[in-house]
Design an enzyme around this catalytic site. Sequence first.
Site, short mmCIF file in Angstrom:
data_model
loop_
_atom_site.label_atom_id
_atom_site.label_comp_id
_atom_site.label_asym_id
_atom_site.label_seq_id
_atom_site.Cartn_x
_atom_site.Cartn_y
_atom_site.Cartn_z
CG ASP A 1 5.35 -5.19 2.13
OD1 ASP A 1 5.17 -3.81 2.70
OD2 ASP A 1 4.83 -5.71 1.62
CD GLU B 1 3.16 -4.86 -7.43
OE1 GLU B 1 3.52 -5.46 -5.56
OE2 GLU B 1 3.66 -6.31 -7.31
#
Length: 733
Positions: free
Chosen positions: A479, A703
């Site tokens: 990302d 996460e």
Amino acid sequence: MKTRSPQPLLTGLMWAQQGATPETPKLRHTCEQGDGVGPYGWEFHDGLSFGRQHIQDGDLRLTTEFVKRPGGQHGGDWSWRVTVEPQASSTSALPLVSLFFYVVSDGKEVLLPEVGAKGQLKFISGHTSELGDFRFTLLPPTSPGDTAPKYGSYNVFWSSNPGLPLLTEIVKSRLNSWFQHRPPGASPERYLGLPGSLKWEDRGPSGQGQGQGQFLIQQVTLKVPFSVELVFESGSARTGGNRAREQLAGSILTQALESHAEAFRERFEKTFQLEEKGLSPGEQALGQAALSGLLGGIGYFYGQGLVLPDMGVEGSEQKMDPALFPPVPLFTAVPSRSFFPRGFLWDEGFHQLVVQRWDPRLTREALGHWLGLLNADGWIGREQILGDEARARVPPEFVVQRAVHANPPTLLLPVAHMLEVGDPADLVFLRRAFPRLYAWFSWLHQSQAGPVPLSYRWRGRDPALPTLLNPKTLPSGLDDYPRASHPSATERHLDLRCWVALGARVLTKLAEHLGEAKVAAELGQLAANLEAEEILDELHWAPELGVFADFGNHTRAVQLKPRPPQGLVRVVGRPQPHLQYVDALGYVSLFPLLLRLLDPNSSRLGPLLDILADSRHLWSPFGLRSLAASSPFYGQRNSEHDPPYWRGAVWFNVNYLALGALYHYGHLEGPHQARAAKLHSELRANVVGNVWQQYQATGFLWEHYSDRDGRGIGCRPFQGWTSLVLLAMAEDY
């Protein structure tokens, strides 16, 4: 719980704690990130026929557990038991709780409720082409672990199926009438209930024959603690033998749950040997929860995805409208039940590394489904948003997939493991899968080719908007990891080149194994070129940085500065951007090491181990940072509304690749063998120790984790690739 079919019969549970106050109680149904429920997760789940889950909701503790019992021609019977108890620490009065058990059909099925006294459903009988005749029975509530009956108040609601995304809202909007809960000998209490009826004509305006199915819900309200059982019985399983089968309920269900739990524990230790390796009972429980949460998150999705086709000219897809692809099924694990409840391509390769150790058959099914998504060019979309239910959970800007965008080919990691293990059933599967694996790899190698031979470039970087510090590269999976400051076609991406090298290596082995001599020779040549150190050096070694790096039109003199009224905007200083290696020291720099592409005697291995082990750069007490603490981008926002993501935090999937690489080089003769082995054991202690500590503190896998204090950050529960903690504990790479 649903059938694995395009038009499933679906059953589910909602619950609410009833209060004395007039406001509507909080209705719990789907996992949501910010709903205040938790921790929750599967203690056990075998991926097939048994699971036990615990959910903490304020002062309540719910345990939901199920067993499936095969038999007959339609899959057999199953039963759920839901137990609601006060938290051990709770001092408040015992609350009144409503459970809502529902059945939803999709249009083709028949559901016939049989009602008893006071709104209590005796059972629901039904028929579908896939399940034959069946019957649901909601048994009377009892005290937990007991057969003593408890008094419950019943309400019912029956309507046409509004569609899965609207179920919660429908029930919320109908919870508007006050009823009295009157157990014998106790004072009555008010509760909000469904004011429904079981008369077919009272179901609302859309009568039968609309083809949209039915939604049937039974509310049972009573004082905690209690247990309720929902039993599904298959007609063909009931009549298949000479004698009627005993109902999977009460003591028979208890016995089945206990024997499944014992079988799970034994199989878990036999598979992963955590006890034998000296891990504590708590760490073993973490490993079981990591596996169970991943298996419990596997789902079956069906629907159409929105795709912008590849027109062959970069940027031309912007001028087109997205098309709905034909409907497809997908059987897959998911990264997070609460936040990412759908299939992600690069996550799935990591998920299946864990799943295949436990049940190789599940991995073959999942990989088969993913390869079934291939389009005619060999492209697979990186995020699978199939159907209305999935689309309802995704921000609009992420719904459309672009057929020019790739994603790391991590499905080849479980394929490589299959080749290593040599299970005959896996090899039969790989023979069938080979044409699609080859088409997918060929598409990646050709469509993402870079500006010079044997270089590669991720298509699909964000445009250089004035509000972005560094335009993102979502297709890479990393990302906001910093790339060249000014996106251009001159870029060469190191991580992508390493993924293609890994793909060429794995598919060469597979082609050789299958006797595909021509393909093996072609791919073998590509693999040799991609692994040749002098070519890798020429394209990606940055002497001025002392590491491997991306290449592109870049300057480090960029920063976000406030400029009213636009807010934060990017300001470019001097030196101006020019073609050079990108000084963004972090995960990307390590890729030749992470994917084990370097020879153990390589002169480049030492410098990579140096930066990996240096706390000024990547080493932290909690695992390897995604971006060096010394980088100007470390911990920086990408825009006013976009906090850092892959800019320093510790991510488990890449730490797992690093552990595997260090273990690999620690077992090969070479000048760095002893150092790699030492770094492996230190990194394993740090990264596993922190996940365990955070799990003890919060009850969740996360996460990613802060490199500053180890805190879990991002979404939770994240029982996708963070479940690799189990393989790290088992030292299974």
